[in-house]
Design an enzyme around this catalytic site. Sequence first.
Site, PDB file in Angstrom:
ATOM      1  N   GLY A 159      -7.347  20.142  20.956  1.00 53.60           N
ATOM      2  CA  GLY A 159      -6.940  21.496  20.573  1.00 53.60           C
ATOM      3  C   GLY A 159      -7.347  22.485  21.645  1.00 53.60           C
ATOM      4  O   GLY A 159      -7.738  22.108  22.748  1.00 53.60           O
ATOM      5  N   GLY A 160      -7.272  23.776  21.298  1.00 55.07           N
ATOM      6  CA  GLY A 160      -7.606  24.831  22.254  1.00 55.07           C
ATOM      7  C   GLY A 160      -9.093  24.883  22.586  1.00 55.07           C
ATOM      8  O   GLY A 160      -9.500  25.432  23.601  1.00 55.07           O
TER       9      GLY A 160
ATOM     10  N   ARG B 172      20.444  -6.319  -3.118  1.00 57.27           N
ATOM     11  CA  ARG B 172      20.719  -7.713  -3.509  1.00 57.27           C
ATOM     12  C   ARG B 172      20.509  -7.922  -5.010  1.00 57.27           C
ATOM     13  O   ARG B 172      21.160  -8.755  -5.627  1.00 57.27           O
ATOM     14  CB  ARG B 172      19.832  -8.688  -2.705  1.00 57.27           C
ATOM     15  CG  ARG B 172      20.226  -8.814  -1.240  1.00 57.27           C
ATOM     16  CD  ARG B 172      19.703 -10.097  -0.617  1.00 57.27           C
ATOM     17  NE  ARG B 172      18.279 -10.098  -0.377  1.00 57.27           N
ATOM     18  CZ  ARG B 172      17.670  -9.459   0.642  1.00 57.27           C
ATOM     19  NH1 ARG B 172      18.397  -8.775   1.513  1.00 57.27           N
ATOM     20  NH2 ARG B 172      16.364  -9.491   0.790  1.00 57.27           N
TER      21      ARG B 172
ATOM     22  N   GLN C 154       0.775  -1.246   0.000  1.00 53.64           N
ATOM     23  CA  GLN C 154       0.000   0.000   0.000  1.00 53.64           C
ATOM     24  C   GLN C 154       0.806   1.294   0.000  1.00 53.64           C
ATOM     25  O   GLN C 154       0.479   2.229  -0.738  1.00 53.64           O
ATOM     26  CB  GLN C 154      -0.962   0.020   1.209  1.00 53.64           C
ATOM     27  CG  GLN C 154      -1.865   1.224   1.232  1.00 53.64           C
ATOM     28  CD  GLN C 154      -2.833   1.282   2.392  1.00 53.64           C
ATOM     29  OE1 GLN C 154      -3.338   2.339   2.726  1.00 53.64           O
ATOM     30  NE2 GLN C 154      -3.129   0.172   3.041  1.00 53.64           N
TER      31      GLN C 154
ATOM     32  N   GLU D 165       1.600  -1.405   8.253  1.00 49.41           N
ATOM     33  CA  GLU D 165       0.783  -0.309   8.792  1.00 49.41           C
ATOM     34  C   GLU D 165       0.788  -0.206  10.326  1.00 49.41           C
ATOM     35  O   GLU D 165       1.161   0.801  10.905  1.00 49.41           O
ATOM     36  CB  GLU D 165      -0.668  -0.529   8.300  1.00 49.41           C
ATOM     37  CG  GLU D 165      -1.723   0.345   8.942  1.00 49.41           C
ATOM     38  CD  GLU D 165      -1.670   1.782   8.464  1.00 49.41           C
ATOM     39  OE1 GLU D 165      -1.648   1.999   7.249  1.00 49.41           O
ATOM     40  OE2 GLU D 165      -1.652   2.681   9.324  1.00 49.41           O
TER      41      GLU D 165
ATOM     42  N   GLY E 225      11.493  -4.679   1.364  1.00 52.96           N
ATOM     43  CA  GLY E 225      12.143  -4.810   2.656  1.00 52.96           C
ATOM     44  C   GLY E 225      13.605  -4.369   2.539  1.00 52.96           C
ATOM     45  O   GLY E 225      14.148  -4.260   1.425  1.00 52.96           O
TER      46      GLY E 225
ATOM     47  N   ASP F 194       0.504   3.507   6.086  1.00 49.50           N
ATOM     48  CA  ASP F 194       0.705   3.164   4.681  1.00 49.50           C
ATOM     49  C   ASP F 194       0.416   4.343   3.762  1.00 49.50           C
ATOM     50  O   ASP F 194       1.320   4.949   3.189  1.00 49.50           O
ATOM     51  CB  ASP F 194      -0.190   1.978   4.305  1.00 49.50           C
ATOM     52  CG  ASP F 194       0.354   0.657   4.832  1.00 49.50           C
ATOM     53  OD1 ASP F 194       1.532   0.611   5.205  1.00 49.50           O
ATOM     54  OD2 ASP F 194      -0.401  -0.325   4.865  1.00 49.50           O
TER      55      ASP F 194
HETATM   56  C1  LIG Z   1       6.021  -4.950   3.184  1.00 49.53           C
HETATM   57  C2  LIG Z   1       7.125  -5.909   3.562  1.00 49.53           C
HETATM   58  C3  LIG Z   1       7.088  -6.184   5.073  1.00 49.53           C
HETATM   59  C4  LIG Z   1       6.881  -7.211   2.803  1.00 49.53           C
HETATM   60  O1  LIG Z   1       7.913  -8.122   3.072  1.00 49.53           O
HETATM   61  P1  LIG Z   1       8.173  -9.343   2.047  1.00 49.53           P
HETATM   62  O2  LIG Z   1       6.879  -9.882   1.586  1.00 49.53           O
HETATM   63  O3  LIG Z   1       9.113 -10.282   2.728  1.00 49.53           O
HETATM   64  O4  LIG Z   1       8.827  -8.642   0.776  1.00 49.53           O
HETATM   65  P2  LIG Z   1      10.270  -7.983   0.584  1.00 49.53           P
HETATM   66  O5  LIG Z   1      10.041  -6.643   0.057  1.00 49.53           O
HETATM   67  O6  LIG Z   1      11.150  -8.051   1.774  1.00 49.53           O
HETATM   68  O7  LIG Z   1      10.892  -8.967  -0.498  1.00 49.53           O
HETATM   69  C5  LIG Z   1      10.353  -9.072  -1.762  1.00 49.53           C
HETATM   70  C6  LIG Z   1      10.910 -10.329  -2.368  1.00 49.53           C
HETATM   71  O8  LIG Z   1      10.380 -10.402  -3.689  1.00 49.53           O
HETATM   72  C7  LIG Z   1      11.428 -10.464  -4.615  1.00 49.53           C
HETATM   73  N1  LIG Z   1      11.050  -9.669  -5.801  1.00 49.53           N
HETATM   74  C8  LIG Z   1      10.470  -8.470  -5.826  1.00 49.53           C
HETATM   75  N2  LIG Z   1      10.298  -8.064  -7.099  1.00 49.53           N
HETATM   76  C9  LIG Z   1      10.819  -9.044  -7.889  1.00 49.53           C
HETATM   77  C10 LIG Z   1      10.927  -9.206  -9.280  1.00 49.53           C
HETATM   78  N3  LIG Z   1      10.471  -8.303 -10.126  1.00 49.53           N
HETATM   79  N4  LIG Z   1      11.513 -10.324  -9.736  1.00 49.53           N
HETATM   80  C11 LIG Z   1      11.977 -11.272  -8.895  1.00 49.53           C
HETATM   81  N5  LIG Z   1      11.883 -11.173  -7.544  1.00 49.53           N
HETATM   82  C12 LIG Z   1      11.295 -10.075  -7.061  1.00 49.53           C
HETATM   83  C13 LIG Z   1      12.606  -9.824  -3.912  1.00 49.53           C
HETATM   84  O9  LIG Z   1      13.823 -10.238  -4.465  1.00 49.53           O
HETATM   85  C14 LIG Z   1      12.424 -10.300  -2.500  1.00 49.53           C
HETATM   86  O10 LIG Z   1      12.907 -11.601  -2.375  1.00 49.53           O
HETATM   87  P3  LIG Z   1      14.288 -11.885  -1.575  1.00 49.53           P
HETATM   88  O11 LIG Z   1      13.997 -11.634  -0.136  1.00 49.53           O
HETATM   89  O12 LIG Z   1      14.548 -13.303  -1.938  1.00 49.53           O
HETATM   90  O13 LIG Z   1      15.293 -10.922  -2.090  1.00 49.53           O
HETATM   91  C15 LIG Z   1       8.521  -5.330   3.169  1.00 49.53           C
HETATM   92  O14 LIG Z   1       8.525  -5.169   1.756  1.00 49.53           O
HETATM   93  C16 LIG Z   1       8.850  -4.000   3.814  1.00 49.53           C
HETATM   94  O15 LIG Z   1       9.177  -3.910   5.002  1.00 49.53           O
HETATM   95  N6  LIG Z   1       8.789  -2.894   3.025  1.00 49.53           N
HETATM   96  C17 LIG Z   1       9.158  -1.576   3.475  1.00 49.53           C
HETATM   97  C18 LIG Z   1       8.073  -0.953   4.316  1.00 49.53           C
HETATM   98  C19 LIG Z   1       6.739  -0.999   3.622  1.00 49.53           C
HETATM   99  O16 LIG Z   1       6.565  -0.426   2.575  1.00 49.53           O
HETATM  100  N7  LIG Z   1       5.780  -1.684   4.255  1.00 49.53           N
HETATM  101  C20 LIG Z   1       4.476  -1.940   3.675  1.00 49.53           C
HETATM  102  C21 LIG Z   1       3.622  -0.842   3.796  1.00 49.53           C
HETATM  103  S1  LIG Z   1       2.129  -1.146   2.915  1.00 49.53           S
END
Ligand SMILES: CC(C)(COP(=O)(O)OP(=O)(O)OC[C@H]1O[C@@H](n2cnc3c(N)ncnc32)[C@H](O)[C@@H]1OP(=O)(O)O)[C@@H](O)C(=O)NCCC(=O)NCCS
Length: 414
Positions: A244-245, A103, A17, A139, A97, A168
Site C-alpha cells: 500500500g501507500g 446430465r 468447500q 483451491e 463439475g 474456496d
Molecule cells: C470439486 C470438483 C473438482 C470435484 O470433481 P468430482 O469429484 O469429479 O465431482 P463432480 O462434481 O464433477 O461430479 C460429481 C459426481 O457425483 C454424482 N452425484 C452428485 N450428487 C449425486 C446424487 N445426489 N446422486 C447421484 N449422483 C450424484 C454426479 O452425477 C457426478 O457424477 P458423473 O460425473 O457421473 O455425472 C468439481 O466438482 C468441480 O470442479 N466443481 C466446481 C468448482 C468447485 O467448486 N471446486 C471445489 C472447490 S472446494
Amino acid sequence: MSKALAGVRVLDMTHVQAGPAASQMLAWMGADVIKLEPPTGDITRTQLRDIPDVDSLYFTMLNCNKRSITVNMKSEEGKATFIELLKKSDVLMENFGPGVLDRFGFSWEEVHKLNPKLIMASVKGFGSSGPYADFKAYENVAQAMGGAMATTGFNDGPPSVTGAQIGDTGTGMHFVIGILAALFHRTHSGEGQYVEVAMQDAVFNLCRVKMRDHQRLQHGPLIEYSVPTEGLTDVPRGGNDSGGGQLGNALKCKGGGINDYLYVVVQEAIWPALANLVGGEKLVHDARFAKIGDRRANQKAMWRILNEFASHHTKRELMAIFNEIDVPCGPVLGTEDLANDEHLRARQMYVEIDHPKRGKHFTVGMPVKLSASPAEITTAPLLGQHTDEVLKEVLGYTDEQIAAKRASGAFGKV
Ligand SMILES: CC(C)(COP(=O)(O)OP(=O)(O)OC[C@H]1O[C@@H](n2cnc3c(N)ncnc32)[C@H](O)[C@@H]1OP(=O)(O)O)[C@@H](O)C(=O)NCCC(=O)NCCS
C-alpha cells in the site's frame, strides 16, 4: 430474536468447500439449509479423518446448522423427489463439475420452468462461458489462475499459495453476496434468477490491487516494493511488503520461533513517535528517514534499525509497546495462538460444538455479526440424518410413502 433469513429454504447440493462455506453462512443467517447428498455422502466426510468412522473435521467445520438428506439423482424416483423439493425451495445451490446438473436433466432453463421463483446458484472453476468453461478446479488451481500464486511469496523463491482459502471460502463469500442480492431482487420482481460465481473470477477480484500495480508498471517502477521493479512487465512477489501507500514489514522478535514476528505499518503520521521510541532524537532528525519518500529509498536501513529494537521484545510485548504510541501492528499468530486467543474467543470466533459421534470440538464462528439475528452455531448433520424428517415436514410424505420410495432406491443405491 428473529433470524435474518427465517423462512428461506435452501436446497443445498454443494460439496467440498466453496459451496458448503456459503450455505453454512446462509444457515447461520437463519435459512433452513437442506444438504442434499448422494447416498455415499459429500466426499469430504471421509477425507483426512482424524478419528476412525467419524465425519472429518473438514466436513464438520463447513456444514454446521444444516440438515442432511440423501437422494439418488441417478434414479427416477430420486429425481421425482428432487423436483418436489425444488418446488418447495427458495434457493438451489450447487458446485458440481461442469455439466453434472445438465446430465441429471436440470439445466437452469429446466429448473426455472419447474419453479420460476427459485434462485439457482452455481460455483464453477471458470464459469459457464469462455475457453476454460469445461475445466474442473480446486483451491490452488484458482489461486494459480486468479493471480494469487504469482504475487505471493518472495521474489527469489517459487510462486506460493496462501494459507487462507481464498479460492474456496473466498469464492463462497462472493457466492453468498450473489444469492442474497437475488433474494432481495425477488422480493419486488417475484422472479428467480441464475447466480454464477467462478473461482478464478473471485480470486482475481481479491487480487485487484496487484492489477493496479500491473498498470502502474507501464509508467515507472513500483517505489514501495523492496525489490527492484524497473523494466518489469509482471508484478513481482512482494514478500512481506505492505503493498500500500505506507511501508510495512514483519519484524523478527525475541524468541526465535517460526511465528515470532510482529507486522508493523510505518504510517507517515506516527514516524516521529516511532523514531523517538526506537532511536531517540537522533533518529527523529535523521535525514535518511525524514519523509515517506526518504524512508522508501532507505527502507533496508530503516528495517534494520526496527528489527534491532524488535529483537529485545517478544511479539506480544512489542505489540503493547507500539500500540501505546498508536502504531498499527499485529503479532503473527500461529494456530496455537489463535486457538487460545482471548479476543477471538470473546467474539465467538472459535466456538465449541457437540457432534453426535465426534463429541465436543471447535469450529470457526460466524464472522458477520447481525445485532438482531446473532448466529447460534450447532453441529453438522450425520449423513441422511434428516431424510425422513424433511420428507414429512416439507413434502408431507407418510411413513408408508417413505418406505415405498426407499425400496425403489430413491435415497440409496439402486
Ligand atoms: C470439486 C470438483 C473438482 C470435484 O470433481 P468430482 O469429484 O469429479 O465431482 P463432480 O462434481 O464433477 O461430479 C460429481 C459426481 O457425483 C454424482 N452425484 C452428485 N450428487 C449425486 C446424487 N445426489 N446422486 C447421484 N449422483 C450424484 C454426479 O452425477 C457426478 O457424477 P458423473 O460425473 O457421473 O455425472 C468439481 O466438482 C468441480 O470442479 N466443481 C466446481 C468448482 C468447485 O467448486 N471446486 C471445489 C472447490 S472446494
